[in-house]
Scaffold this motif. Sequence first.
Motif, short mmCIF file in Angstrom:
data_model
loop_
_atom_site.label_atom_id
_atom_site.label_comp_id
_atom_site.label_asym_id
_atom_site.label_seq_id
_atom_site.Cartn_x
_atom_site.Cartn_y
_atom_site.Cartn_z
N LYS A 66 0.83 -1.19 0.00
CA LYS A 66 0.00 0.00 0.00
C LYS A 66 0.87 1.25 0.00
O LYS A 66 1.97 1.26 0.56
N PHE A 67 0.35 2.32 -0.62
CA PHE A 67 1.10 3.55 -0.71
C PHE A 67 1.24 4.21 0.66
O PHE A 67 0.29 4.27 1.43
N VAL A 68 2.46 4.70 0.95
CA VAL A 68 2.74 5.39 2.20
C VAL A 68 3.45 6.70 1.89
O VAL A 68 4.49 6.70 1.23
N LYS A 69 2.89 7.80 2.37
CA LYS A 69 3.52 9.11 2.17
C LYS A 69 4.59 9.30 3.25
O LYS A 69 4.32 9.18 4.43
N ARG A 70 5.81 9.60 2.84
CA ARG A 70 6.91 9.80 3.77
C ARG A 70 7.03 11.27 4.15
O ARG A 70 6.91 12.15 3.31
N ALA A 71 7.31 11.52 5.44
CA ALA A 71 7.45 12.90 5.92
C ALA A 71 8.62 13.61 5.25
O ALA A 71 8.61 14.84 5.09
N ALA A 72 9.64 12.85 4.83
CA ALA A 72 10.82 13.45 4.21
C ALA A 72 10.60 13.76 2.73
O ALA A 72 11.51 14.24 2.06
N PHE A 73 9.41 13.49 2.22
CA PHE A 73 9.12 13.79 0.82
C PHE A 73 8.67 15.24 0.70
O PHE A 73 7.51 15.58 0.92
N ILE A 74 9.61 16.13 0.38
CA ILE A 74 9.29 17.55 0.25
C ILE A 74 9.94 18.12 -1.02
O ILE A 74 10.82 18.96 -0.96
N PRO A 75 9.51 17.65 -2.20
CA PRO A 75 10.13 18.13 -3.45
C PRO A 75 9.82 19.59 -3.75
O PRO A 75 10.46 20.20 -4.59
N PHE A 76 8.80 20.15 -3.08
CA PHE A 76 8.45 21.55 -3.30
C PHE A 76 8.44 22.33 -2.00
O PHE A 76 7.61 23.19 -1.78
N SER A 77 9.37 22.01 -1.11
CA SER A 77 9.44 22.68 0.19
C SER A 77 8.34 22.14 1.09
O SER A 77 7.87 21.01 0.91
N ALA A 78 7.92 22.93 2.10
CA ALA A 78 6.97 22.45 3.09
C ALA A 78 5.95 23.53 3.42
O ALA A 78 6.07 24.67 2.98
N GLY A 79 4.94 23.16 4.21
CA GLY A 79 3.94 24.12 4.64
C GLY A 79 2.96 24.46 3.54
O GLY A 79 2.66 23.64 2.67
#
Length: 272
Positions: free
Chosen positions: A245-258
């Motif tokens: 199953k797909f899991v979104k990782r917290a370290a996935f920030i290709p466009f910054s955060a917020g």
Amino acid sequence: FNPHLIINKTVSNIICSLVFGHRFEYEDEWFIELIKRFDSALQIEYCTFGKCARWPHQTVQQFWSEVKDMIRSEIKEHKKDWNPAEPRDYIDCYLTEIQMVSDNAESTFDEENLVICVMDLFAAGSETTSTTLRWAFLYMAKYPEIQEKVQAEIDRVIGQSRQPSMMDRANLPYTDAVIHEIQRIGNIVPLSLPHSTNRDIQLGDYTVPKGVVIIPNLTSVLFDKREWETPYTFNPGHFLNEEGKFVKRAAFIPFSAGEEQQINKIKMCSIP
């Protein structure tokens, strides 16, 4: 063949339909010139420091000046048959807003700001998507076994008789994982965009004063060995759990955060 220009045309036409109210034929000279100027200006701005020395600053300013003039010409055409009661697109809505707040001296709604907003929509909504799609082409060609698994999942869930929709996304975990891994390893905005603090802030043990320019190093997160099992390998498994199953990782920030990341996520929704 080089898919660069045709992908740019495809993605840019989506923005055109929203902003200008119509699409362009792929051979339309005005459309081609607009895309080429955006492409050239962004290539210069995103180039490495070593290469930037080859490009005069005036060249970048000239490209953006020409883009602005082209957008102004489209706004001028809009005003000829603009009807505030029946808005056709973004430009019409913006012109209506300018008219509504014309008595407000503090309003930021004016035609020059409209030109800049249209530029932002093209730069952020077209270039990021088309560049990501080109990385997708590359990695699918390089890893045909992964491409086959993506195609098999799409054929199983969607089939060949209809277009995909956002509702299908939850049922395409492997495809979703591949798209995220393309964005992670593609790393198309490694230093994001410069930001400036509007107040003093505390970041861990550091105090960052108001007015400081901050350049976030997204690469350090997207390739962090503590966050990714194989950071320098194209591995869709980074976004899948043991059940597939797909899991979104917290370290996935290709466009910054917020808030900025949420806005760019919306822009990238057309990729699946």
